[in-house]
Design a protein around this motif. Structure first.
Motif, PDB file in Angstrom:
ATOM      1  N   GLY A  67       0.831  -1.195   0.000  1.00 28.76           N
ATOM      2  CA  GLY A  67       0.000   0.000   0.000  1.00 28.76           C
ATOM      3  C   GLY A  67       0.862   1.240   0.000  1.00 28.76           C
ATOM      4  O   GLY A  67       1.955   1.246   0.581  1.00 28.76           O
ATOM      5  N   GLY A  68       0.399   2.292  -0.690  1.00 22.91           N
ATOM      6  CA  GLY A  68       1.203   3.506  -0.769  1.00 22.91           C
ATOM      7  C   GLY A  68       0.467   4.649  -1.413  1.00 22.91           C
ATOM      8  O   GLY A  68      -0.762   4.731  -1.357  1.00 22.91           O
ATOM      9  N   GLY A  69       1.228   5.539  -2.072  1.00 24.10           N
ATOM     10  CA  GLY A  69       0.646   6.744  -2.639  1.00 24.10           C
ATOM     11  C   GLY A  69       1.160   7.037  -4.035  1.00 24.10           C
ATOM     12  O   GLY A  69       2.146   6.450  -4.500  1.00 24.10           O
ATOM     13  N   THR A  70       0.476   7.985  -4.704  1.00 24.26           N
ATOM     14  CA  THR A  70       0.768   8.338  -6.089  1.00 24.26           C
ATOM     15  C   THR A  70       0.662   9.844  -6.258  1.00 24.26           C
ATOM     16  O   THR A  70      -0.184  10.493  -5.643  1.00 24.26           O
ATOM     17  N   VAL A  71       1.533  10.409  -7.114  1.00 25.36           N
ATOM     18  CA  VAL A  71       1.401  11.804  -7.536  1.00 25.36           C
ATOM     19  C   VAL A  71       1.712  11.863  -9.025  1.00 25.36           C
ATOM     20  O   VAL A  71       2.577  11.119  -9.519  1.00 25.36           O
ATOM     21  N   GLY A  72       0.980  12.697  -9.768  1.00 18.50           N
ATOM     22  CA  GLY A  72       1.210  12.740 -11.202  1.00 18.50           C
ATOM     23  C   GLY A  72       0.632  13.974 -11.855  1.00 18.50           C
ATOM     24  O   GLY A  72       0.017  14.830 -11.206  1.00 18.50           O
ATOM     25  N   TYR A  73       0.849  14.060 -13.167  1.00 23.17           N
ATOM     26  CA  TYR A  73       0.325  15.177 -13.964  1.00 23.17           C
ATOM     27  C   TYR A  73      -0.091  14.656 -15.335  1.00 23.17           C
ATOM     28  O   TYR A  73       0.631  13.851 -15.947  1.00 23.17           O
ATOM     29  N   ASN A  74      -1.250  15.123 -15.826  1.00 17.06           N
ATOM     30  CA  ASN A  74      -1.767  14.745 -17.147  1.00 17.06           C
ATOM     31  C   ASN A  74      -1.812  15.949 -18.078  1.00 17.06           C
ATOM     32  O   ASN A  74      -2.069  17.081 -17.641  1.00 17.06           O
ATOM     33  N   TRP A  75      -1.590  15.679 -19.380  1.00 16.61           N
ATOM     34  CA  TRP A  75      -1.792  16.671 -20.430  1.00 16.61           C
ATOM     35  C   TRP A  75      -2.802  16.127 -21.435  1.00 16.61           C
ATOM     36  O   TRP A  75      -2.655  15.008 -21.921  1.00 16.61           O
TER      37      TRP A  75
END
Length: 223
Positions: A67-75
């Motif tokens: 279990g953990g986390g996510t960070v991101g960016y979309n175009w």
């Protein structure tokens, strides 16, 4: 003659009244054209939480949760259904296996292997159908791996941990159930290069560490 004049006046009055009635009669206005709602745009930053199950590849019987986390960016360009992005994730894990066998002379020894944590930095490419996004992703991956060995009858125990690097590839489906929140399901295959461990004073080459993961998660999108 009077009758003709009266008839002409009556006809004129009737014609004027009819014309006035035509001018005053309301006509319904044409309906306004329907507003076209553009497909949802996925562009922007997002953060999320995820978890799932992993298992080893090949002759590895390792398995367990994480279990953990996510960070991101979309175009996503306006009017286009193609979405591109960058995503970083990390998770604590307990993907492990244990083997017990005869180390000589009927003496039993146990060897344990465990992925304590792993993560990735990947690129994403997807196709959006309004609130649904089908995507593929791949890139750099790492994992912290621990190896332990013990021979209880001889009072021996030792362990060592190393960080492995490699690649990961896979894909999934993400769905926006509100303008800011989405849920996802994802499969990934990860292959990591080997490292040398020192266990009970002996150097041991781990070989490649390959494993599969299935994860589910939720993301919050900043608008």
């Amino acid at each position: 003659m009077k009758r003709l004049l009266l008839a002409g006046v009556a006809l004129s009055v009737a014609s004027a009244a009819s014309a006035a009635d035509l001018r005053a009669r309301p006509y319904p206005k044409a309906a306004a054209p329907a507003t076209v709602v553009a497909a949802y745009n996925w562009s922007g930053f997002y953060v999320g939480a995820m978890g799932g199950y992993g298992w080893g590849s090949g002759d590895s019987d390792a398995s367990g949760g994480f279990g953990g986390g996510t960070v991101g960016y979309n175009w996503q360009l306006p009017g286009s259904q193609f979405v591109f992005g960058v995503e970083v994730d990390a998770a604590g894990a307990s993907i492990k296996e244990s083997v017990t066998g005869d180390v000589g002379g009927g003496v039993l020894g146990t060897a344990d292997s465990k992925i304590n944590s792993f993560g990735s930095v990947t690129g994403r490419a997807g196709f959006a159908i309004d609130a649904a996004l089908l995507y593929a992703k791949g890139g750099y991956a790492w994992a912290n791996h621990k190896v332990s060995a013990s021979v209880p009858a001889l009072g021996l125990a030792s362990s060592d941990s190393q960080t492995h690097s490699g690649y990961t590839i896979g894909g999934g489906l993400e769905y926006l159930f509100t303008p800011n929140w989405s849920a996802k399901a994802e499969y990934m295959y990860t292959s990591l290069g080997g490292e040398t461990y020192t266990v009970l004073g002996v150097p041991v080459d781990s070989g490649n560490i390959d494993f599969h993961t299935i994860k589910v998660g939720v993301n919050y999108h900043f608008r």
